[in-house]
Design a protein around this motif. Structure first.
Motif, PDB file in Angstrom:
ATOM      1  N   ILE A  29      47.145 -11.225  23.288  1.00 38.94           N
ATOM      2  CA  ILE A  29      48.074 -10.888  22.214  1.00 38.94           C
ATOM      3  C   ILE A  29      49.520 -11.150  22.632  1.00 38.94           C
ATOM      4  N   ALA A  30      49.858 -10.769  23.864  1.00 35.84           N
ATOM      5  CA  ALA A  30      51.228 -10.956  24.351  1.00 35.84           C
ATOM      6  C   ALA A  30      51.585 -12.442  24.410  1.00 35.84           C
ATOM      7  N   LYS A  31      50.674 -13.248  24.926  1.00 32.90           N
ATOM      8  CA  LYS A  31      50.927 -14.683  25.030  1.00 32.90           C
ATOM      9  C   LYS A  31      51.085 -15.307  23.650  1.00 32.90           C
ATOM     10  N   ASP A  32      50.194 -14.949  22.711  1.00 33.00           N
ATOM     11  CA  ASP A  32      50.258 -15.504  21.362  1.00 33.00           C
ATOM     12  C   ASP A  32      51.541 -15.088  20.648  1.00 33.00           C
ATOM     13  N   SER A  33      51.977 -13.857  20.860  1.00 33.47           N
ATOM     14  CA  SER A  33      53.193 -13.373  20.216  1.00 33.47           C
ATOM     15  C   SER A  33      54.420 -14.148  20.698  1.00 33.47           C
ATOM     16  N   TRP A  34      54.502 -14.369  22.012  1.00 34.56           N
ATOM     17  CA  TRP A  34      55.628 -15.128  22.537  1.00 34.56           C
ATOM     18  C   TRP A  34      55.585 -16.572  22.069  1.00 34.56           C
ATOM     19  N   MET A  35      54.390 -17.121  21.912  1.00 33.84           N
ATOM     20  CA  MET A  35      54.264 -18.490  21.425  1.00 33.84           C
ATOM     21  C   MET A  35      54.792 -18.609  19.999  1.00 33.84           C
ATOM     22  N   ILE A  36      54.496 -17.618  19.172  1.00 43.42           N
ATOM     23  CA  ILE A  36      54.987 -17.618  17.789  1.00 43.42           C
ATOM     24  C   ILE A  36      56.510 -17.632  17.762  1.00 43.42           C
ATOM     25  N   PHE A  37      57.134 -16.815  18.617  1.00 42.88           N
ATOM     26  CA  PHE A  37      58.593 -16.780  18.658  1.00 42.88           C
ATOM     27  C   PHE A  37      59.171 -18.112  19.129  1.00 42.88           C
ATOM     28  N   LYS A  38      58.509 -18.748  20.090  1.00 38.32           N
ATOM     29  CA  LYS A  38      58.992 -20.028  20.586  1.00 38.32           C
ATOM     30  C   LYS A  38      58.882 -21.100  19.502  1.00 38.32           C
ATOM     31  N   ILE A  39      57.771 -21.076  18.759  1.00 39.87           N
ATOM     32  CA  ILE A  39      57.600 -22.025  17.649  1.00 39.87           C
ATOM     33  C   ILE A  39      58.677 -21.806  16.600  1.00 39.87           C
TER      34      ILE A  39
END
Length: 243
Positions: A29-39
């Motif tokens: 979840i943490a990795k996916d959340s940071w990926m969303i912000f980067k996108i």
């Protein structure tokens, strides 16, 4: 295999091995959340920098072609002539055909934009991009959004998988009416003829695409023909963004 090839292969093996390491739910979840912000950050940065560039044509093609290659020289000529029509030029920002496109735009005193993608090889900013119009991306799909959204035409020079990716993205979006039609020009009959024959003899024959879909692009062999197709299209249709 060269030493560089061995190192790249080792890094790839490590990435594959790491991808199979079991992660906890919290880690996922943490990795996916940071990926969303980067996108989101890449989209916002792209929109902010490109929103005011005006009408542009994208030029795609291989990063591997040298300045002495005939297709490099032709891309320079096309880009310079495109600017005389009032268009800026967008490329992938790297070497080869991308560099040629930005070089031609610079020679024609037109806007020269580079949308760079971070890769382990080949890619680096070329020196012909205007200050303030170089944008870095980690994600190919975000970069493709920018190409399609801010281009009023595609000039597709000979290239590899990346060039095909951009071409097929545009053809799919126009075919499915997700975006308005805009001119797509393939340069080099000798290079593209095998692919186009497969379109006709395999895809059309088997009903995978319609015969009319082959009219979504134009095949040319000179800079003048490529530029003339863009010019003729916009003498008929008004210029607008694609979304």
């Amino acid at each position: 295999m060269t030493q560089v090839g061995v190192e790249n292969a080792f890094e790839l093996d490590q990435k594959i091995e790491n991808s199979f390491v079991q992660k906890t739910w919290d880690e996922t979840i943490a990795k996916d959340s940071w990926m969303i912000f980067k996108i989101m950050a890449e989209l916002v940065d792209g929109y902010e920098k490109l929103a005011k560039i005006g009408p542009c044509v994208s030029i795609f093609g291989s990063a591997r072609l040298k300045p002495e290659h005939e297709y490099y020289e032709m891309a320079v000529e096309i880009a310079e002539k495109i600017t005389k029509l009032g268009f800026g030029v967008i490329t992938g920002g790297g070497p080869g055909i991308m560099e040629a496109g930005n070089k031609g735009a610079r020679q024609g005193n037109g806007k020269s934009i580079g949308l760079n993608i971070e890769l382990p090889f080949e890619q680096h900013f070329n020196p012909y991009i205007d200050k303030g119009y170089s944008v870095d991306f980690d994600y190919f799909f975000v970069r493709k959004v920018m190409f399609v959204k801010y281009s009023q035409g595609f000039i597709v020079m000979p290239g590899g998988f990346g060039t095909l990716d951009e071409l097929m993205e545009a053809l799919t979006l126009i075919q499915t009416q997700k975006i308005a039609k805009f001119p797509i020009v393939l340069v080099g009959t000798e290079y593209w003829s095998g692919l186009l024959e497969w379109f006709q003899n395999t895809m059309v024959k088997n009903g995978m695409i319609h015969e009319d879909d082959l009219n979504l692009f134009r095949l040319v062999d000179s800079a003048d023909e490529a530029v003339a197709h863009i010019k003729a299209f916009y003498e008929k249709y008004s210029i607008s963004v694609n979304f």
